[in-house]
Design an enzyme around this catalytic site. Sequence first.
Site, PDB file in Angstrom:
ATOM      1  N   GLU A  45       0.838  -1.096   0.093  1.00 26.63           N
ATOM      2  CA  GLU A  45       0.003  -0.044   0.190  1.00 26.63           C
ATOM      3  C   GLU A  45       0.892   1.165   0.139  1.00 26.63           C
ATOM      4  O   GLU A  45       1.792   1.256   0.886  1.00 26.63           O
ATOM      5  CB  GLU A  45      -0.786  -0.212   1.191  1.00 26.63           C
ATOM      6  N   PHE A  46       0.546   2.192  -0.654  1.00 32.50           N
ATOM      7  CA  PHE A  46       1.207   3.336  -0.997  1.00 32.50           C
ATOM      8  C   PHE A  46       0.503   4.684  -0.294  1.00 32.50           C
ATOM      9  O   PHE A  46       0.908   5.813  -0.546  1.00 32.50           O
ATOM     10  CB  PHE A  46       1.928   3.590  -2.409  1.00 32.50           C
ATOM     11  N   LEU A  47      -0.653   4.572   0.064  1.00 29.94           N
ATOM     12  CA  LEU A  47      -1.442   5.664   0.615  1.00 29.94           C
ATOM     13  C   LEU A  47      -0.779   6.175   1.778  1.00 29.94           C
ATOM     14  O   LEU A  47      -0.247   5.971   2.538  1.00 29.94           O
ATOM     15  CB  LEU A  47      -2.779   4.986   0.831  1.00 29.94           C
ATOM     16  N   ARG A  48      -1.214   7.706   1.508  1.00 30.12           N
ATOM     17  CA  ARG A  48      -0.661   8.608   2.716  1.00 30.12           C
ATOM     18  C   ARG A  48      -1.792   8.943   3.405  1.00 30.12           C
ATOM     19  O   ARG A  48      -3.013   9.267   3.005  1.00 30.12           O
ATOM     20  CB  ARG A  48      -0.329  10.009   1.979  1.00 30.12           C
TER      21      ARG A  48
ATOM     22  N   LYS B  10       8.123  -1.681  -1.563  1.00 32.17           N
ATOM     23  CA  LYS B  10       7.590  -0.837  -0.504  1.00 32.17           C
ATOM     24  C   LYS B  10       8.441  -0.296   0.542  1.00 32.17           C
ATOM     25  O   LYS B  10       8.461   0.880   0.775  1.00 32.17           O
ATOM     26  CB  LYS B  10       6.411  -1.554   0.323  1.00 32.17           C
TER      27      LYS B  10
ATOM     28  N   LEU C 165      10.325  17.646  -1.025  1.00 37.48           N
ATOM     29  CA  LEU C 165      11.549  18.723  -0.809  1.00 37.48           C
ATOM     30  C   LEU C 165      11.326  19.724   0.092  1.00 37.48           C
ATOM     31  O   LEU C 165      12.015  20.959   0.120  1.00 37.48           O
ATOM     32  CB  LEU C 165      12.087  19.241  -2.157  1.00 37.48           C
TER      33      LEU C 165
ATOM     34  N   GLY D 172       7.682  12.169  10.108  1.00 36.15           N
ATOM     35  CA  GLY D 172       7.410  11.484  11.268  1.00 36.15           C
ATOM     36  C   GLY D 172       6.330  10.600  10.708  1.00 36.15           C
ATOM     37  O   GLY D 172       6.145  10.163   9.619  1.00 36.15           O
TER      38      GLY D 172
ATOM     39  N   CYS E  14       5.144   5.184   8.992  1.00 38.06           N
ATOM     40  CA  CYS E  14       5.800   4.303   8.039  1.00 38.06           C
ATOM     41  C   CYS E  14       7.453   4.785   8.034  1.00 38.06           C
ATOM     42  O   CYS E  14       8.172   3.677   7.800  1.00 38.06           O
ATOM     43  CB  CYS E  14       5.117   4.523   6.708  1.00 38.06           C
TER      44      CYS E  14
ATOM     45  N   ARG F  14       1.815   9.031  15.939  1.00 36.75           N
ATOM     46  CA  ARG F  14       2.864   8.068  15.652  1.00 36.75           C
ATOM     47  C   ARG F  14       4.202   8.808  15.230  1.00 36.75           C
ATOM     48  O   ARG F  14       4.119   9.373  14.219  1.00 36.75           O
ATOM     49  CB  ARG F  14       2.569   6.806  15.014  1.00 36.75           C
TER      50      ARG F  14
HETATM   51  C1  UDX Z   1       4.128   7.682   3.764  1.00 32.14           C
HETATM   52  C2  UDX Z   1       4.157   7.384   2.288  1.00 32.14           C
HETATM   53  O1  UDX Z   1       4.112   8.657   1.674  1.00 32.14           O
HETATM   54  C3  UDX Z   1       3.346   6.656   1.583  1.00 32.14           C
HETATM   55  O2  UDX Z   1       3.272   6.197   0.210  1.00 32.14           O
HETATM   56  C4  UDX Z   1       3.068   4.993   2.644  1.00 32.14           C
HETATM   57  O3  UDX Z   1       2.233   4.357   2.151  1.00 32.14           O
HETATM   58  C5  UDX Z   1       3.056   5.389   3.972  1.00 32.14           C
HETATM   59  O4  UDX Z   1       3.885   6.462   4.495  1.00 32.14           O
HETATM   60  P1  UDX Z   1       2.587   9.229   5.286  1.00 32.14           P
HETATM   61  O5  UDX Z   1       3.511   8.783   6.569  1.00 32.14           O
HETATM   62  O6  UDX Z   1       0.886   9.147   5.551  1.00 32.14           O
HETATM   63  O7  UDX Z   1       2.871   8.319   4.013  1.00 32.14           O
HETATM   64  O8  UDX Z   1       2.781  10.739   5.170  1.00 32.14           O
HETATM   65  P2  UDX Z   1       3.679  11.588   3.946  1.00 32.14           P
HETATM   66  O9  UDX Z   1       2.800  12.417   3.250  1.00 32.14           O
HETATM   67  O10 UDX Z   1       4.499  10.465   3.050  1.00 32.14           O
HETATM   68  O11 UDX Z   1       4.659  12.413   5.066  1.00 32.14           O
HETATM   69  C6  UDX Z   1       5.403  11.692   6.038  1.00 32.14           C
HETATM   70  C7  UDX Z   1       6.220  12.656   6.748  1.00 32.14           C
HETATM   71  O12 UDX Z   1       7.123  13.442   5.971  1.00 32.14           O
HETATM   72  C8  UDX Z   1       5.246  13.671   7.443  1.00 32.14           C
HETATM   73  O13 UDX Z   1       5.916  13.850   8.794  1.00 32.14           O
HETATM   74  C9  UDX Z   1       5.410  14.921   6.653  1.00 32.14           C
HETATM   75  O14 UDX Z   1       5.595  16.111   7.401  1.00 32.14           O
HETATM   76  C10 UDX Z   1       7.180  14.692   6.309  1.00 32.14           C
HETATM   77  N1  UDX Z   1       7.521  15.437   5.259  1.00 32.14           N
HETATM   78  C11 UDX Z   1       6.881  15.047   3.908  1.00 32.14           C
HETATM   79  C12 UDX Z   1       8.324  16.393   5.026  1.00 32.14           C
HETATM   80  O15 UDX Z   1       9.096  16.741   6.023  1.00 32.14           O
HETATM   81  N2  UDX Z   1       8.803  17.040   4.110  1.00 32.14           N
HETATM   82  C13 UDX Z   1       8.079  16.826   2.591  1.00 32.14           C
HETATM   83  O16 UDX Z   1       8.354  17.149   1.833  1.00 32.14           O
HETATM   84  C14 UDX Z   1       7.283  15.711   2.668  1.00 32.14           C
END
Ligand code: UDX
Length: 438
Positions: A157-160, A228, A274, A281, A284, A351
């Site tokens: 799964e790649f959902l955010r 993944k 970026l 955080g 994942c 988390r």
């Molecule tokens: C991530 C992956 O994107 C998703 O494909 C996977 O299935 C699960 O893990 P998620 O943890 O829901 O998803 O959030 P995401 O939008 O990827 O952000 C993760 C963290 O990175 C957040 O804390 C966000 O604030 C941080 N982030 C993201 C940054 O600090 N800078 C960025 O440019 C992007």
Amino acid sequence: MKVLVIGTGYVGLNTGVVLGFLGHDVTCMDLNKEKIELLRSGKSPIYEPNLDKMLELAYGNLTFTSDYDEADIPNTDVIFIAVGTPSNPDGSANLEYVQQAAEEVGKRLNDRFTVVVNKSTVPIGSGNWVETIVRDAYIEKHGQRPIHHYAIASNPEFLRQGSALYDSFYPDRIVVGASDSQAIDVLTNLYRPILNQDFNYPDCLPRPEGFTAVPLVTCDLASAEMIKYAANSFLALKISYINEIAHLAEKVGADINQIARGIGLDSRIGPRFLNAGIGWGGSCFGKDTAALVATAHEYNLSMPIIEAARDVNYHLREEFVTRVQNSLKILKGKTVTVLGLAFKPNTDDLRDAPSIDIIQKLLARGAKVRAHDPVAVPNMKSQYPELSIEYFDDPNKAVIDSDAILLVTEWPVYKKMDWKTILKDGKVKLIDGRNFFS
Ligand code: UDX
């Protein structure tokens, strides 16, 4: 098709709701009875934009149960195992719940061909391990080996979080790993409306213009499992990379936002992930990078790039508190307001949220901490009752007479605050952890 989803966390519930909406007959199973009761009453146990609405739209195709016998496993075409895989202290994944689910499934499989899909993020090699558990449970129940009654597949799964349903309807790709070609056919049929993008989309999640088809990646089990981990680790290190560049940019007086734009326009790099700030955080990135490093250790390999990405990321939290301290000189007795607790906007998930580390460090240095978050406060109160925090419903009230305001999660509502008035006498320091304000 008849589908069973075991586990109603982020991944399981989104999967069930989306497949139900697409017309499949879906049973969502979770041992947690409270969750099942809530779902039966049409309410989502997790905060996720559009989930309540989608639950309503798919409701006619959804059944909820906390009893494996009620889940009708012998007549099911596809079973998703989407249970939690929390981290062990050494970074490896705890597979206790996956094992339990695989045993329960194996005992109940019958003559019908069923695809058992690992949807939880599981260590590389878990597909084969699940196969063994299912087979042993089957043999114990039936007294004979199964003959092509089931096959194991991996469908990561790649959902955010925060855009989980959008990502499920309009993914960049669907990955299916299996050694059995019938299993791949079954899953291709299951996902056909998404692959072909020929379903009637829900009003709340319109199809993006020009979005016509989704690539399907079919491969072996181990490759799917590794895709993944490799994808999440790459995204994590992309964020750590821009944060490392941001440090130097600050020293030399360069603007990290311009740098990110300048490098992101190179299509080989790409503009997303970026955003410099206090780092990643969530459920994942921290877990998956730790698990990949732990797997590598089992093979006597090190992963210095991923380990460095982790070090850079977790050090950012300490550096942020040092920035606050440098700005206020003395933290003891100062009132510091934290805006945003969730690990990112549009979720109530705490988390691995940077806010937790930051608040713990501020409290340890004697600051008085106030906090606001549009949705995560109840979780913070119940999960971290030991943290002495004064909570506010209104961010404008939380900042009154503060010595510093820390922007920790970039919820859009914080852009709308009356910053001119808040900052007018120059007494309060605004410290932006997300490069959110211009
Ligand atoms: C991530 C992956 O994107 C998703 O494909 C996977 O299935 C699960 O893990 P998620 O943890 O829901 O998803 O959030 P995401 O939008 O990827 O952000 C993760 C963290 O990175 C957040 O804390 C966000 O604030 C941080 N982030 C993201 C940054 O600090 N800078 C960025 O440019 C992007």
